[in-house]
Motif scaffolding. Structure first.
Motif, PDB file in Angstrom:
ATOM      1  N   GLY A 179     -12.349  -3.301  -4.436  1.00 56.24           N
ATOM      2  CA  GLY A 179     -11.642  -4.572  -4.341  1.00 56.24           C
ATOM      3  C   GLY A 179     -12.472  -5.706  -4.906  1.00 56.24           C
ATOM      4  O   GLY A 179     -13.693  -5.735  -4.735  1.00 56.24           O
TER       5      GLY A 179
ATOM      6  N   VAL B 193     -11.242   3.261  -3.365  1.00 53.34           N
ATOM      7  CA  VAL B 193     -10.794   1.889  -3.584  1.00 53.34           C
ATOM      8  C   VAL B 193     -11.970   0.963  -3.884  1.00 53.34           C
ATOM      9  O   VAL B 193     -13.008   1.016  -3.216  1.00 53.34           O
ATOM     10  CB  VAL B 193     -10.025   1.357  -2.360  1.00 53.34           C
ATOM     11  CG1 VAL B 193      -9.657  -0.112  -2.539  1.00 53.34           C
ATOM     12  CG2 VAL B 193      -8.767   2.194  -2.122  1.00 53.34           C
TER      13      VAL B 193
ATOM     14  N   CYS C  21      -8.161  -8.983  -3.879  1.00 47.48           N
ATOM     15  CA  CYS C  21      -7.956  -8.176  -2.665  1.00 47.48           C
ATOM     16  C   CYS C  21      -7.881  -8.988  -1.389  1.00 47.48           C
ATOM     17  O   CYS C  21      -7.431  -8.486  -0.359  1.00 47.48           O
ATOM     18  CB  CYS C  21      -9.074  -7.149  -2.543  1.00 47.48           C
ATOM     19  SG  CYS C  21     -10.735  -7.868  -2.424  1.00 47.48           S
TER      20      CYS C  21
ATOM     21  N   GLY D 142      -6.039  -2.701   0.031  1.00 46.52           N
ATOM     22  CA  GLY D 142      -7.043  -1.700  -0.304  1.00 46.52           C
ATOM     23  C   GLY D 142      -7.534  -0.928   0.895  1.00 46.52           C
ATOM     24  O   GLY D 142      -7.825   0.272   0.797  1.00 46.52           O
TER      25      GLY D 142
ATOM     26  N   ASP E  98      -8.086  -2.925  -6.225  1.00 47.57           N
ATOM     27  CA  ASP E  98      -7.317  -3.957  -5.525  1.00 47.57           C
ATOM     28  C   ASP E  98      -7.781  -5.296  -6.094  1.00 47.57           C
ATOM     29  O   ASP E  98      -8.841  -5.807  -5.738  1.00 47.57           O
ATOM     30  CB  ASP E  98      -7.576  -3.858  -4.024  1.00 47.57           C
ATOM     31  CG  ASP E  98      -6.697  -4.781  -3.196  1.00 47.57           C
ATOM     32  OD1 ASP E  98      -5.976  -5.605  -3.787  1.00 47.57           O
ATOM     33  OD2 ASP E  98      -6.750  -4.695  -1.960  1.00 47.57           O
TER      34      ASP E  98
ATOM     35  N   ALA F 297       0.823  -1.210   0.000  1.00 47.90           N
ATOM     36  CA  ALA F 297       0.000   0.000   0.000  1.00 47.90           C
ATOM     37  C   ALA F 297       0.860   1.264   0.000  1.00 47.90           C
ATOM     38  O   ALA F 297       0.518   2.252  -0.665  1.00 47.90           O
ATOM     39  CB  ALA F 297      -0.939  -0.013   1.208  1.00 47.90           C
TER      40      ALA F 297
END
Length: 199
Positions: A76, A74, A58, A64, A55, A40
């Motif tokens: 995911g 974000v 994920c 994320g 993401d 990250a």
């Protein structure tokens, strides 16, 4: 053998408790204070505030979730409903979806796609180029896909880069770690920063 090509789904078929084991493993790592934020931090450094990030694969949302906490928008996606449920519990702000990356079809386009945690090595070999093509399709102009995985997982780095080229993604930068150490021929990990060809 189960006949399932996706390695993660095969593990679940062979051991229905596998997803919970994975969840518990990362809970224990977090409780110990292990550094789970390297991916990250790298993605955050590449982007302006409020960037739109996918993401991909994920899992429990650890990458994320940290990016959302840093102020990014974000989304995911993961194949495993148990992992998505854990992501929603731990990080309610992002949008988390159950989905197959080889069939990814989202309305948004992303400034970055991050695919960490050896996700590409769990994918069925016949689906890998499709996944990379889906990444290409979902990148906004100027966007980049950042994909990391380890050696010794039946997906040679040169084969991956060939698949990326087939998907019209070209390497802007190859690293051997998420903390920006250069990639070398003897590296046992690859972090590839990819951009659409001609961008």
């Amino acid at each position: 053998m189960t006949g399932i090509d996706n390695l993660w789904l095969r593990k679940i078929a062979e051991n229905p408790g596998h997803s919970q084991w994975y969840i518990d493993r990362f809970r224990e790592m977090a409780a110990r204070g292990d550094d789970l934020g390297g991916e990250a931090r790298m993605i955050d450094a590449m982007l302006p505030r409020g960037a739109r990030i996918l993401d991909a694969g994920c899992g429990t949302g650890r990458v994320g979730g940290l990016l959302a906490a840093a102020g990014h928008d974000v989304t995911g996606v993961d194949l495993d409903p148990e992992l998505i449920a854990e992501a929603r519990r731990n990080f309610p702000s992002p949008d988390w979806f159950v989905g197959d990356l080889s069939q990814l079809d989202l309305p948004d386009r992303f400034q970055a796609i991050v695919c960490a945690g050896n996700v590409m090595t769990f994918a069925a070999p016949r689906s890998r180029v499709d996944i990379l093509r889906r990444f290409h399709t979902h990148l906004a102009p100027g966007g980049r896909a950042v994909i990391g995985f380890g050696a010794g997982r039946d997906y040679d780095f040169t084969d991956f880069l060939t698949d990326a080229k087939t998907a019209e993604l070209v390497p802007e930068l190859l690293l051997s770690t998420w903390d920006l150490r250069p990639f070398t021929p003897t590296a046992d990990f690859l972090v590839a920063v990819l951009a659409p060809a001609g961008s």
